[in-house]
Scaffold this active site. Structure first.
Site, PDB file in Angstrom:
ATOM      1  N   ASP A  60       0.812  -1.220   0.000  1.00  0.00           N
ATOM      2  CA  ASP A  60       0.000   0.000   0.000  1.00  0.00           C
ATOM      3  C   ASP A  60       0.846   1.270   0.000  1.00  0.00           C
ATOM      4  OD1 ASP A  60      -2.749  -1.238   0.376  1.00  0.00           O
ATOM      5  OD2 ASP A  60      -1.679  -2.082   2.086  1.00  0.00           O
ATOM      6  N   ASP A  66      -0.635   8.828   3.787  1.00  0.00           N
ATOM      7  CA  ASP A  66      -0.866   8.308   5.130  1.00  0.00           C
ATOM      8  C   ASP A  66       0.364   8.340   6.012  1.00  0.00           C
ATOM      9  OD1 ASP A  66      -3.626   7.734   4.880  1.00  0.00           O
ATOM     10  OD2 ASP A  66      -3.165   5.906   3.777  1.00  0.00           O
ATOM     11  N   ARG A 131      -8.359   3.649  11.439  1.00  0.00           N
ATOM     12  CA  ARG A 131      -6.905   3.753  11.334  1.00  0.00           C
ATOM     13  C   ARG A 131      -6.295   4.828  12.245  1.00  0.00           C
ATOM     14  NH1 ARG A 131      -5.489   1.473   6.268  1.00  0.00           N
ATOM     15  NH2 ARG A 131      -6.737  -0.425   6.080  1.00  0.00           N
ATOM     16  N   HIS A 161     -11.761   7.063   5.670  1.00  0.00           N
ATOM     17  CA  HIS A 161     -10.885   8.133   6.121  1.00  0.00           C
ATOM     18  C   HIS A 161     -11.668   9.448   6.078  1.00  0.00           C
ATOM     19  CE1 HIS A 161      -6.821   6.034   5.065  1.00  0.00           C
ATOM     20  NE2 HIS A 161      -6.941   6.105   6.377  1.00  0.00           N
ATOM     21  N   CYS A 248      -4.785  10.415  -1.599  1.00  0.00           N
ATOM     22  CA  CYS A 248      -3.933   9.367  -0.993  1.00  0.00           C
ATOM     23  C   CYS A 248      -2.577   9.237  -1.674  1.00  0.00           C
ATOM     24  CB  CYS A 248      -4.612   7.993  -1.091  1.00  0.00           C
ATOM     25  SG  CYS A 248      -6.325   7.920  -0.559  1.00  0.00           S
TER      26      CYS A 248
END
Length: 253
Positions: A60, A66, A131, A161, A248
């Protein structure tokens, strides 16, 4: 205005990454095309792109957002909430040291994903999600307030998110979907409301003179153009299959 953007090439292991979607297995060759189109769009926005090579150990890791929260003066290295992603920050920190002298860290047991952090001028919104936990959110809030920013914690009810359903596009304009549309926390903004069927397009990004949106959402494009923005559309199907969106894929600062 942004001057720099960090992106990371997706590896072949990407297709084995984390996802909650049922959209099928990503096509790796198409994924690479979509990523290159993304990088070219960023260059069109007049930013310097730092392009990191793929890392097959972390499927990922192309979702670089992130790993950090960036401001003009300092960086915060996160502590991603998914255990399989935690090592991504080890590779990112040396990159950030090339741009920042001041770097903070989110420490365990706090967890925090950059996808849960939205900056709107001098205010930050910090989502608590699967998360990002309360401890991580409070650590970031303390760092930001210590640096003169305002920060609000936003417990999520629906979205994966925070930035899955919200984007700030400057000049007090906020793109909102789902649970955020009627949230009093965002009542002072000029709202661009995204309906349920188009929710994926709420994850758009303002990069200098352009707003980049996923292709296939003509109503969203029309609303953004009516609000005075130049729009770039990009296919995102292979990232959507892994819960990924436009924000992202880059760190913008």
């Amino acid at each position: 205005m942004f001057s720099n953007v960090i992106v990371k090439k997706p590896g072949k292991s990407y297709v084995e990454g984390l996802t909650t979607s049922n959209l099928g297995t990503p096509n790796y060759e198409e994924l690479l095309i979509q990523h290159e189109n993304y990088v070219e769009a960023l260059k069109r926005c007049n930013v310097e792109v730092t392009y990191l090579e793929k890392d097959e150990v972390y499927p990922d890791s192309t979702f670089v957002e992130d790993t950090a929260v960036l401001t003009k003066d300092f960086a915060v290295v996160t502590n991603p909430g998914a255990q399989s992603r935690n090592g991504e920050i080890i590779a990112m920190e040396p990159v950030l040291k090339g741009f920042y002298d001041k770097i903070y860290h989110i420490d365990a047991p706090g967890t925090l994903d950059g996808g849960d952090i939205l900056q709107a001028d001098d205010t930050f919104y910090i989502g608590i999600s699967a998360r990002t936990n309360e401890e991580g959110a409070e650590q970031l809030k303390s760092i930001l307030e210590g640096e003169g920013y305002r920060a609000h914690i936003v417990p999520l009810k629906e979205f994966f998110h925070l930035k899955t359903g919200i984007a700030y596009i400057g000049n007090n304009k906020m793109v909102l979907a789902g649970e955020f549309i009627d949230d009093e926390l965002f009542a002072s903004y000029d709202k661009i409301v995204i309906p349920k069927d188009d929710e994926y397009s709420a994850n758009c990004i303002l990069v200098n003179d352009y707003v980049i949106i996923p292709s296939g959402y003509p109503a969203t494009k029309e609303k953004l153009q009516a609000a005075g923005h130049q729009v770039i559309e990009l296919p995102m199907s292979e990232f959507q299959k892994q819960d990924g969106g436009l924000s992202c894929l880059s760190l913008r600062f």
